[in-house]
Design a protein around this motif. Structure first.
Motif, PDB file in Angstrom:
ATOM      1  N   ILE A  13      -1.232  19.797  20.048  1.00 24.62           N
ATOM      2  CA  ILE A  13      -1.489  21.405  20.737  1.00 24.62           C
ATOM      3  C   ILE A  13      -1.651  20.981  22.177  1.00 24.62           C
ATOM      4  O   ILE A  13      -2.385  20.211  22.617  1.00 24.62           O
ATOM      5  CB  ILE A  13      -2.641  21.979  20.365  1.00 24.62           C
ATOM      6  N   THR A  14      -0.807  21.676  23.021  1.00 27.79           N
ATOM      7  CA  THR A  14      -0.861  21.474  24.438  1.00 27.79           C
ATOM      8  C   THR A  14      -1.742  22.473  25.038  1.00 27.79           C
ATOM      9  O   THR A  14      -2.145  23.542  24.377  1.00 27.79           O
ATOM     10  CB  THR A  14       0.511  21.650  25.235  1.00 27.79           C
ATOM     11  N   ASP A  15      -2.413  22.393  26.142  1.00 30.08           N
ATOM     12  CA  ASP A  15      -3.505  23.463  26.785  1.00 30.08           C
ATOM     13  C   ASP A  15      -2.653  24.686  27.135  1.00 30.08           C
ATOM     14  O   ASP A  15      -3.189  25.588  27.137  1.00 30.08           O
ATOM     15  CB  ASP A  15      -3.928  22.615  28.084  1.00 30.08           C
ATOM     16  N   GLU A  19     -13.563  16.815  33.612  1.00 29.18           N
ATOM     17  CA  GLU A  19     -14.079  17.566  32.710  1.00 29.18           C
ATOM     18  C   GLU A  19     -13.491  18.643  31.852  1.00 29.18           C
ATOM     19  O   GLU A  19     -13.845  18.704  30.863  1.00 29.18           O
ATOM     20  CB  GLU A  19     -15.555  18.314  33.601  1.00 29.18           C
ATOM     21  N   GLN A  20     -12.521  19.182  32.755  1.00 33.24           N
ATOM     22  CA  GLN A  20     -11.636  20.137  32.026  1.00 33.24           C
ATOM     23  C   GLN A  20     -10.840  19.717  31.148  1.00 33.24           C
ATOM     24  O   GLN A  20     -10.693  20.132  30.006  1.00 33.24           O
ATOM     25  CB  GLN A  20     -10.786  20.969  33.274  1.00 33.24           C
ATOM     26  N   GLN A  21     -10.081  18.564  31.386  1.00 30.14           N
ATOM     27  CA  GLN A  21      -9.405  17.967  30.310  1.00 30.14           C
ATOM     28  C   GLN A  21     -10.152  17.617  28.898  1.00 30.14           C
ATOM     29  O   GLN A  21      -9.830  18.039  27.903  1.00 30.14           O
ATOM     30  CB  GLN A  21      -8.958  16.705  30.935  1.00 30.14           C
ATOM     31  N   ALA A  64      -5.928  26.501  27.380  1.00 29.35           N
ATOM     32  CA  ALA A  64      -6.529  26.496  28.693  1.00 29.35           C
ATOM     33  C   ALA A  64      -7.450  27.740  28.983  1.00 29.35           C
ATOM     34  O   ALA A  64      -8.490  27.549  29.797  1.00 29.35           O
ATOM     35  CB  ALA A  64      -5.566  26.103  29.785  1.00 29.35           C
ATOM     36  N   LYS A  65      -6.979  28.895  28.694  1.00 30.63           N
ATOM     37  CA  LYS A  65      -7.600  30.186  28.967  1.00 30.63           C
ATOM     38  C   LYS A  65      -9.105  30.232  28.170  1.00 30.63           C
ATOM     39  O   LYS A  65      -9.972  30.609  28.705  1.00 30.63           O
ATOM     40  CB  LYS A  65      -6.732  31.189  28.776  1.00 30.63           C
ATOM     41  N   LEU A  66      -8.884  29.749  27.091  1.00 31.23           N
ATOM     42  CA  LEU A  66     -10.424  29.794  26.179  1.00 31.23           C
ATOM     43  C   LEU A  66     -11.169  28.743  26.974  1.00 31.23           C
ATOM     44  O   LEU A  66     -12.350  29.034  27.037  1.00 31.23           O
ATOM     45  CB  LEU A  66      -9.935  29.215  24.608  1.00 31.23           C
ATOM     46  N   THR A  67     -10.622  27.591  27.389  1.00 25.19           N
ATOM     47  CA  THR A  67     -11.690  26.704  27.956  1.00 25.19           C
ATOM     48  C   THR A  67     -12.171  27.152  29.278  1.00 25.19           C
ATOM     49  O   THR A  67     -13.428  26.959  29.521  1.00 25.19           O
ATOM     50  CB  THR A  67     -10.692  25.249  28.235  1.00 25.19           C
ATOM     51  N   GLU A  68     -11.375  28.036  30.135  1.00 25.26           N
ATOM     52  CA  GLU A  68     -12.042  28.609  31.346  1.00 25.26           C
ATOM     53  C   GLU A  68     -13.084  29.567  30.804  1.00 25.26           C
ATOM     54  O   GLU A  68     -13.974  29.456  31.692  1.00 25.26           O
ATOM     55  CB  GLU A  68     -10.898  29.310  32.001  1.00 25.26           C
TER      56      GLU A  68
END
Length: 93
Positions: free
Chosen positions: A38-40, A13-15, A83-87
């Motif tokens: 673009i990497t996470d 789900e995170q990916q 990754a931080k935006l996604t969190e």
């Protein structure tokens, strides 16, 4: 569901959410890069994607439009990477 299966599901789900955020960034900011480039963990500002404060505002608006999540354009920690935006998005959806 076992703990391992639960972890795998959350990781998937995170990916998927990271991929959606990357697509939103490229589309909304009209970036001349492929989303896979673009990497996470890539920084969004400085030596990363070299975004600026206007881009932060556009990202903030895009996150609200796309996900219904509110991330203020002056929240430096949230704008550290995809990754931080996604969190932040994940915490609100």
């Amino acid at each position: 569901m076992s703990a391992t299966e639960d972890m795998r599901l959350r990781a998937k789900e995170q990916q998927e959410l990271c991929a959606r955020v990357r697509r939103m960034l490229v589309s909304r900011l009209d970036l001349p890069v492929d989303t896979d480039w673009i990497t996470d963990d890539q920084p969004l500002f400085g030596r990363g994607l070299e975004l600026d404060s206007v881009d932060a505002l556009e990202i903030s608006i895009g996150l609200t439009a796309e996900f219904g999540a509110t991330v203020h354009d002056d929240d430096r920690e949230a704008f550290g990477s995809v990754a931080k935006l996604t969190e932040r998005v994940h915490d609100q959806i």
